[in-house]
Each structure stands twice: as structure tokens, then as C-alpha cells.
Design a protein around this motif. Structure first.
Motif, short mmCIF file in Angstrom:
data_model
loop_
_atom_site.label_atom_id
_atom_site.label_comp_id
_atom_site.label_asym_id
_atom_site.label_seq_id
_atom_site.Cartn_x
_atom_site.Cartn_y
_atom_site.Cartn_z
N TYR A 98 0.82 -1.08 0.00
CA TYR A 98 0.03 -0.08 -0.09
C TYR A 98 0.96 1.29 0.03
O TYR A 98 2.00 1.48 0.79
N LEU A 99 0.51 2.14 -0.74
CA LEU A 99 1.42 3.47 -1.05
C LEU A 99 0.61 4.70 -0.86
O LEU A 99 -0.41 4.93 -1.15
N MET A 100 1.02 5.66 0.19
CA MET A 100 0.46 6.86 0.05
C MET A 100 1.35 7.93 0.01
O MET A 100 2.64 7.82 0.91
N SER A 115 -3.32 1.38 -4.43
CA SER A 115 -3.72 0.28 -3.88
C SER A 115 -4.43 -0.74 -4.50
O SER A 115 -5.27 -0.17 -5.62
N ASP A 116 -4.01 -2.04 -4.49
CA ASP A 116 -4.53 -3.04 -5.41
C ASP A 116 -4.40 -2.50 -7.16
O ASP A 116 -5.29 -2.73 -7.82
N GLY A 117 -3.19 -1.87 -7.28
CA GLY A 117 -3.02 -1.54 -8.80
C GLY A 117 -3.73 -0.14 -8.99
O GLY A 117 -3.57 0.14 -10.44
N LYS A 118 -4.53 0.30 -8.16
CA LYS A 118 -5.07 1.29 -8.64
C LYS A 118 -4.76 2.71 -8.04
O LYS A 118 -4.50 2.75 -6.89
N THR A 119 -4.82 3.85 -8.69
CA THR A 119 -4.14 4.99 -8.05
C THR A 119 -5.19 6.29 -7.92
O THR A 119 -6.04 6.23 -8.91
N ASN A 120 -5.23 6.75 -6.66
CA ASN A 120 -6.24 7.64 -6.76
C ASN A 120 -5.43 8.96 -6.16
O ASN A 120 -4.65 9.00 -5.12
N ILE A 121 -5.83 10.29 -6.77
CA ILE A 121 -5.35 11.39 -6.21
C ILE A 121 -6.33 12.41 -5.91
O ILE A 121 -7.22 12.59 -6.55
N VAL A 122 -5.97 12.85 -4.90
CA VAL A 122 -6.80 14.10 -4.14
C VAL A 122 -6.35 15.21 -3.87
O VAL A 122 -5.15 15.18 -3.47
#
Length: 210
Positions: A86-88, A99-106
């Protein structure tokens, strides 16, 4: 937004950090001077960490491990490697989660509460208490090996997510050895930092978004 804030603190979010009995500081001025001097020399930090996450609803502690990185200004990376990857990454006003190969940018820039929380977490992780605003009350104590700072938010809104932060500093080199975040109810998160390395990061590659 409340759920997002709780989630962020779960991600950010050290057994009792100082087993020795503590007493009030002999000299607050000397502590502050040492801390200011040490913080002023830090351009970057790398460390291994163990996270102990206690969830009262399950009456259990979840243990995770990974690597922590920080670089001035406002760049933080938490890379969890065990038991799950897990990366933040926080870089300025942006938060990236992988997470789980999906990237979310906020974007955090438009939310004053999120900006304040980001500053609080960054200051705690590197021990830069001088960067905190007047919106916090801090209590200091010490024992034979450590200085201990307890930080309490004055804002009721902030206390919905974090009741108190306790930072333990090594008297040897003023490094942050443990960080405890007391959350809602009896929940808490503790980080134990080891193998710290200072001023070894010379680029922003680790903190790229994207």
C-alpha cells in the motif's frame, strides 16, 4: 468528507512509547533549543517503521510494516510492505494513494481542515513542533532516555478525528522514536521508527504525483 478524514488518519495512523516513569521537563527552554537545532538540520528522512493499529471494536491490534520518507517541504511517503502492499504520498496540496494496482489522487488545497491535519502529521513525524499553530496545547515531560510531547488540538472539529498525539524523542540525538495518535474512543495508532537515515534523499522522485 468526514469518512475521508477518518480514512486519511487510518492510513497515517507507537504500546506505550515510554515504559520509564516520566516527570516534568527540567528545562523547557533547553529542550526547545535542542529540538529547534536538530529540526533545522533535517532536509530529508528515511526510516523503517512498524505500525500498531488498535481497533477497540475488534479488541485487537493490527501490525503493519513499511518504509517512511520525508523531504522538505511538505513531502511525505508511507510505503506499506507487510502484510499488504500500500502506498500513500503527500506532495504539497496533493495526496496520492496506490492500492490494488489503482491510483487515486486527491487535492487537499481547497480544504482548510485537511491542510491543518497534514501539517500536524508532518510536524509530528519529524518532530518539528515549531511549525504548529496556536491551535494546539502541548505538554512536555521526560525520563532518563526520552523527551515526551503530548499535543492536544483545541478545535472540536479536529478532535473528532484525533484526540491527542504523543511524540517521543531520543535524548541522544532528538530523533522521533515513536509517534502515537489517539483517535476516537479507545482506538489508536502507533508508529515505531528504526534505521533512520538523514539528508540522504536528493530528488523528488519518491514523491512524484503522478
Amino acid at each position: 468528507m468526514k469518512q475521508f478524514c477518518i480514512g486519511l488518519f487510518f492510513l497515517f495512523s507507537l504500546q506505550a512509547f515510554a515504559q520509564e516513569a516520566s516527570t516534568p521537563l527540567v528545562s523547557l527552554e533547553a529542550f526547545q533549543e535542542r529540538l529547534k537545532e536538530a529540526s533545522g538540520k533535517i532536509q530529508s528522512i528515511e526510516a523503517d517503521f512498524r505500525q500498531d493499529k488498535y481497533l477497540d471494536v475488534f479488541a485487537e491490534t493490527i501490525v503493519s510494516k513499511g518504509r517512511f520518507a520525508y523531504r522538505k517541504e511538505e513531502k511525505i511517503r508511507l510505503e506499506y510492505t507487510d502484510p499488504l502492499a500500500y502506498l500513500m504520498v503527500i506532495n504539497g496540496s496533493q495526496l496520492k494513494i496506490l492500492s490494488d494496482g489503482k491510483t487515486n489522487i486527491v487535492s487537499l488545497g481547497t480544504n482548510p481542515m485537511m491542510q491543518e491535519m497534514k501539517t500536524l502529521i508532518a510536524a509530528s513525524m519529524i518532530g518539528d513542533l515549531g511549525s504548529l499553530s496556536a491551535g494546539y496545547t502541548t505538554h512536555f515531560s521526560e525520563n532518563a532516555s526520552s523527551y515526551i510531547a503530548r499535543i492536544e488540538p483545541k478545535s472540536a472539529a479536529t478532535r473528532q478525528y484525533i484526540r491527542e498525539i504523543t511524540i517521543t524523542f531520543s535524548k541522544t540525538d532528538m530523533s522521533v522514536t515513536t509517534l502515537r495518535l489517539a483517535e476516537a474512543g479507545e482506538d489508536y495508532t502507533e508508529y515505531h521508527f528504526t534505521n533512520r537515515r538523514y539528508n540522504t534523499i536528493n530528488s523528488d522522485e519518491l514523491f512524484a504525483i503522478p
